[in-house]
Design a protein around this motif. Sequence first.
Motif, PDB file in Angstrom:
ATOM      1  N   SER A  54       0.838  -1.206   0.000  1.00 18.02           N
ATOM      2  CA  SER A  54       0.000   0.000   0.000  1.00 18.02           C
ATOM      3  C   SER A  54       0.870   1.253   0.000  1.00 18.02           C
ATOM      4  O   SER A  54       0.584   2.221  -0.700  1.00 18.02           O
ATOM      5  CB  SER A  54      -0.920   0.003   1.219  1.00 18.02           C
ATOM      6  OG  SER A  54      -1.829  -1.078   1.163  1.00 18.02           O
ATOM      7  N   LYS A  55       1.954   1.229   0.789  1.00 14.92           N
ATOM      8  CA  LYS A  55       2.861   2.375   0.869  1.00 14.92           C
ATOM      9  C   LYS A  55       3.491   2.670  -0.498  1.00 14.92           C
ATOM     10  O   LYS A  55       3.528   3.824  -0.945  1.00 14.92           O
ATOM     11  CB  LYS A  55       3.949   2.076   1.905  1.00 14.92           C
ATOM     12  CG  LYS A  55       5.065   3.105   1.993  1.00 14.92           C
ATOM     13  CD  LYS A  55       6.051   2.737   3.094  1.00 14.92           C
ATOM     14  CE  LYS A  55       7.368   3.465   2.985  1.00 14.92           C
ATOM     15  NZ  LYS A  55       8.225   2.973   1.899  1.00 14.92           N
ATOM     16  N   TYR A  56       3.960   1.631  -1.184  1.00 18.90           N
ATOM     17  CA  TYR A  56       4.559   1.832  -2.506  1.00 18.90           C
ATOM     18  C   TYR A  56       3.514   2.296  -3.516  1.00 18.90           C
ATOM     19  O   TYR A  56       3.804   3.130  -4.384  1.00 18.90           O
ATOM     20  CB  TYR A  56       5.236   0.544  -2.984  1.00 18.90           C
ATOM     21  CG  TYR A  56       6.646   0.375  -2.454  1.00 18.90           C
ATOM     22  CD1 TYR A  56       7.743   0.861  -3.166  1.00 18.90           C
ATOM     23  CD2 TYR A  56       6.886  -0.258  -1.234  1.00 18.90           C
ATOM     24  CE1 TYR A  56       9.039   0.713  -2.690  1.00 18.90           C
ATOM     25  CE2 TYR A  56       8.180  -0.407  -0.738  1.00 18.90           C
ATOM     26  CZ  TYR A  56       9.251   0.073  -1.468  1.00 18.90           C
ATOM     27  OH  TYR A  56      10.538  -0.064  -0.984  1.00 18.90           O
ATOM     28  N   SER A  57       2.296   1.776  -3.411  1.00 15.43           N
ATOM     29  CA  SER A  57       1.224   2.199  -4.304  1.00 15.43           C
ATOM     30  C   SER A  57       0.932   3.685  -4.126  1.00 15.43           C
ATOM     31  O   SER A  57       0.765   4.427  -5.100  1.00 15.43           O
ATOM     32  CB  SER A  57      -0.041   1.382  -4.026  1.00 15.43           C
ATOM     33  OG  SER A  57      -1.112   1.821  -4.830  1.00 15.43           O
ATOM     34  N   HIS A  58       0.893   4.133  -2.867  1.00 13.98           N
ATOM     35  CA  HIS A  58       0.667   5.566  -2.589  1.00 13.98           C
ATOM     36  C   HIS A  58       1.813   6.413  -3.147  1.00 13.98           C
ATOM     37  O   HIS A  58       1.592   7.507  -3.672  1.00 13.98           O
ATOM     38  CB  HIS A  58       0.523   5.800  -1.085  1.00 13.98           C
ATOM     39  CG  HIS A  58      -0.796   5.368  -0.519  1.00 13.98           C
ATOM     40  ND1 HIS A  58      -1.996   5.853  -0.977  1.00 13.98           N
ATOM     41  CD2 HIS A  58      -1.110   4.482   0.472  1.00 13.98           C
ATOM     42  CE1 HIS A  58      -2.994   5.295  -0.303  1.00 13.98           C
ATOM     43  NE2 HIS A  58      -2.482   4.454   0.578  1.00 13.98           N
ATOM     44  N   GLU A  59       3.056   5.921  -3.040  1.00 10.51           N
ATOM     45  CA  GLU A  59       4.221   6.666  -3.551  1.00 10.51           C
ATOM     46  C   GLU A  59       4.117   6.877  -5.058  1.00 10.51           C
ATOM     47  O   GLU A  59       4.336   7.980  -5.563  1.00 10.51           O
ATOM     48  CB  GLU A  59       5.521   5.911  -3.224  1.00 10.51           C
ATOM     49  CG  GLU A  59       5.986   6.074  -1.789  1.00 10.51           C
ATOM     50  CD  GLU A  59       7.303   5.349  -1.528  1.00 10.51           C
ATOM     51  OE1 GLU A  59       7.973   4.952  -2.509  1.00 10.51           O
ATOM     52  OE2 GLU A  59       7.658   5.179  -0.353  1.00 10.51           O
ATOM     53  N   VAL A  60       3.785   5.800  -5.785  1.00 11.07           N
ATOM     54  CA  VAL A  60       3.664   5.910  -7.240  1.00 11.07           C
ATOM     55  C   VAL A  60       2.492   6.817  -7.606  1.00 11.07           C
ATOM     56  O   VAL A  60       2.585   7.635  -8.528  1.00 11.07           O
ATOM     57  CB  VAL A  60       3.506   4.516  -7.887  1.00 11.07           C
ATOM     58  CG1 VAL A  60       3.238   4.640  -9.392  1.00 11.07           C
ATOM     59  CG2 VAL A  60       4.760   3.667  -7.645  1.00 11.07           C
ATOM     60  N   THR A  61       1.402   6.725  -6.861  1.00 10.78           N
ATOM     61  CA  THR A  61       0.242   7.591  -7.090  1.00 10.78           C
ATOM     62  C   THR A  61       0.631   9.058  -6.957  1.00 10.78           C
ATOM     63  O   THR A  61       0.237   9.896  -7.780  1.00 10.78           O
ATOM     64  CB  THR A  61      -0.893   7.266  -6.088  1.00 10.78           C
ATOM     65  OG1 THR A  61      -1.234   5.884  -6.197  1.00 10.78           O
ATOM     66  CG2 THR A  61      -2.132   8.113  -6.375  1.00 10.78           C
ATOM     67  N   GLU A  62       1.424   9.376  -5.945  1.00  9.82           N
ATOM     68  CA  GLU A  62       1.860  10.767  -5.729  1.00  9.82           C
ATOM     69  C   GLU A  62       2.736  11.254  -6.876  1.00  9.82           C
ATOM     70  O   GLU A  62       2.624  12.410  -7.304  1.00  9.82           O
ATOM     71  CB  GLU A  62       2.609  10.888  -4.403  1.00  9.82           C
ATOM     72  CG  GLU A  62       1.692  10.910  -3.197  1.00  9.82           C
ATOM     73  CD  GLU A  62       2.448  11.166  -1.889  1.00  9.82           C
ATOM     74  OE1 GLU A  62       3.598  11.655  -1.955  1.00  9.82           O
ATOM     75  OE2 GLU A  62       1.896  10.863  -0.825  1.00  9.82           O
ATOM     76  N   ILE A  63       3.614  10.401  -7.383  1.00  9.74           N
ATOM     77  CA  ILE A  63       4.474  10.785  -8.505  1.00  9.74           C
ATOM     78  C   ILE A  63       3.612  11.150  -9.714  1.00  9.74           C
ATOM     79  O   ILE A  63       3.834  12.179 -10.372  1.00  9.74           O
ATOM     80  CB  ILE A  63       5.447   9.635  -8.871  1.00  9.74           C
ATOM     81  CG1 ILE A  63       6.432   9.382  -7.729  1.00  9.74           C
ATOM     82  CG2 ILE A  63       6.211   9.961 -10.157  1.00  9.74           C
ATOM     83  CD1 ILE A  63       7.229   8.087  -7.869  1.00  9.74           C
ATOM     84  N   ILE A  64       2.613  10.315 -10.009  1.00  8.76           N
ATOM     85  CA  ILE A  64       1.724  10.573 -11.153  1.00  8.76           C
ATOM     86  C   ILE A  64       0.884  11.816 -10.896  1.00  8.76           C
ATOM     87  O   ILE A  64       0.725  12.678 -11.767  1.00  8.76           O
ATOM     88  CB  ILE A  64       0.836   9.343 -11.421  1.00  8.76           C
ATOM     89  CG1 ILE A  64       1.704   8.158 -11.860  1.00  8.76           C
ATOM     90  CG2 ILE A  64      -0.222   9.656 -12.476  1.00  8.76           C
ATOM     91  CD1 ILE A  64       0.974   6.833 -11.948  1.00  8.76           C
ATOM     92  N   GLN A  65       0.373  11.933  -9.672  1.00  9.22           N
ATOM     93  CA  GLN A  65      -0.484  13.061  -9.300  1.00  9.22           C
ATOM     94  C   GLN A  65       0.237  14.399  -9.459  1.00  9.22           C
ATOM     95  O   GLN A  65      -0.370  15.406  -9.838  1.00  9.22           O
ATOM     96  CB  GLN A  65      -0.927  12.880  -7.846  1.00  9.22           C
ATOM     97  CG  GLN A  65      -2.195  13.601  -7.463  1.00  9.22           C
ATOM     98  CD  GLN A  65      -2.778  13.045  -6.171  1.00  9.22           C
ATOM     99  OE1 GLN A  65      -2.064  12.477  -5.342  1.00  9.22           O
ATOM    100  NE2 GLN A  65      -4.075  13.178  -5.987  1.00  9.22           N
ATOM    101  N   ASN A  66       1.533  14.417  -9.192  1.00  6.60           N
ATOM    102  CA  ASN A  66       2.316  15.654  -9.283  1.00  6.60           C
ATOM    103  C   ASN A  66       2.663  16.041 -10.719  1.00  6.60           C
ATOM    104  O   ASN A  66       3.132  17.149 -10.964  1.00  6.60           O
ATOM    105  CB  ASN A  66       3.612  15.511  -8.483  1.00  6.60           C
ATOM    106  CG  ASN A  66       3.369  15.480  -6.993  1.00  6.60           C
ATOM    107  OD1 ASN A  66       2.344  15.961  -6.507  1.00  6.60           O
ATOM    108  ND2 ASN A  66       4.291  14.881  -6.244  1.00  6.60           N
ATOM    109  N   ARG A  67       2.431  15.114 -11.670  1.00  3.62           N
ATOM    110  CA  ARG A  67       2.862  15.373 -13.049  1.00  3.62           C
ATOM    111  C   ARG A  67       1.746  15.329 -14.077  1.00  3.62           C
ATOM    112  O   ARG A  67       1.919  15.795 -15.201  1.00  3.62           O
ATOM    113  CB  ARG A  67       3.956  14.358 -13.441  1.00  3.62           C
ATOM    114  CG  ARG A  67       5.273  14.635 -12.730  1.00  3.62           C
ATOM    115  CD  ARG A  67       6.226  13.445 -12.769  1.00  3.62           C
ATOM    116  NE  ARG A  67       7.506  13.784 -12.116  1.00  3.62           N
ATOM    117  CZ  ARG A  67       7.672  13.800 -10.797  1.00  3.62           C
ATOM    118  NH1 ARG A  67       6.658  13.505  -9.999  1.00  3.62           N
ATOM    119  NH2 ARG A  67       8.846  14.122 -10.287  1.00  3.62           N
ATOM    120  N   VAL A  68       0.608  14.740 -13.708  1.00  2.00           N
ATOM    121  CA  VAL A  68      -0.490  14.578 -14.663  1.00  2.00           C
ATOM    122  C   VAL A  68      -1.739  15.246 -14.105  1.00  2.00           C
ATOM    123  O   VAL A  68      -2.131  14.985 -12.967  1.00  2.00           O
ATOM    124  CB  VAL A  68      -0.767  13.072 -14.904  1.00  2.00           C
ATOM    125  CG1 VAL A  68      -1.952  12.890 -15.839  1.00  2.00           C
ATOM    126  CG2 VAL A  68       0.461  12.385 -15.478  1.00  2.00           C
TER     127      VAL A  68
END
Length: 406
Positions: free
Chosen positions: A82-96
């Motif tokens: 879940s922690k890694y999923s949230h990390e990847v979500t944040e990366i996408i959220q900050n760029r898309v």
Amino acid sequence: MSKNRSIIHLDLDSFFVSVERVRDSRLNGRPLLVGGMGDRGVVAAASYETREYGVRSGMAMKVARQLCPQAIVIKGDASVYSKYSHEVTEIIQNRVPVFEKASVDEFYADLSGMDKFFGIRKFASELRQTIIKESGLPISFGLSQNKIVSKIATGEAKPNNERFIETGTEKDFLAPLSAGKIPMIGNKTFQKLMSLGIREIRTIQQMPVEMLESVLGKNGRTIWKRAHGIDEVPIIPFHERKSISAERTFNKDTIDMVKLKATLVGMAENLAYQLRRGNKLTSSISVKIRYSDFQTVTKHAKIAYTSADHILIPKIEELFRQLYTRRLLIRLIGIKYTGLVGGNYQINLFDDSEEMLNLYNSIDKIRNRFGEHSVVRAVTFGGTSVGRGENPFNGQPPVVLAHRHR
């Protein structure tokens, strides 16, 4: 449908396996299974190295170990994933600007119009490289004019690669692929198609839509359109605040702990079933209490993605114990599950058995057929557990389960 859409589908490769390899590089390149450790455990994820032996996710761990005895077996940790999923979500959220989180390891984003500022292909490749660099996880993507073609393209790009499908070439790209690669064609439908001599998507493309409808019913037209690369399904913007909830206002303020627990468990159980029915997982839970003097208090907790009763109910009970401090009469209690994403409860199988998975499947089938309150836990039976005034059983006695936390 606009012909100028650019839809990217991103999928983290063998997500649970990849996370374990980030945590321990000695696992790189070695056959790896993640899931239940016991003989009755289930494979939640299998590395590519095990797949040549016939191993796949969802099979019994005992069978997988027999097929690939040299595999390393690791009990998964849902909170870590879940922690890694949230990390990847944040990366996408900050760029898309607009993206959809389809599951814990799968995303769509609409990149239409970005060519006015910079190349879509270049942006997509840089986004993928950023995710790999910042998370350490391999990820693949497909880019086309719609979600279906992009999802299939991601499957063709794997492992750890990217695939672009130019507008106008969708049919040619799809034609040689197996019909089983069209999303919504499961094993049963694929077997039916193969019995008719339909193995490749090109055969579906050559058929009249009416013929496919006569074989597959109403889904036939959708499958025919997907075989032609036609898909109008929009991006569903991701919001962490997506939620489902339930509340119970008592006719008479109460301090009856048996009644309160029955109500809590009943609501938690019912909401968990709603999650599974909608193929959703929750990552955040909250409990609300309104006292007789109308003061309202709420307590939240972040949890690993789940939709399993036996995980959610103890968490709900724990939050209630922490929250109920005033010892006043209670007027209302409520539960809310937030941070919802798509995904089945395979992620819960790291310490559960095939028996538990089959139990959930059986219970949910009964509920789907006879109603959501046709199966209840013993702790809720006789209590006001469903948070409603009417009789939920419509005159039919429910199946009663013994209440037991694992």
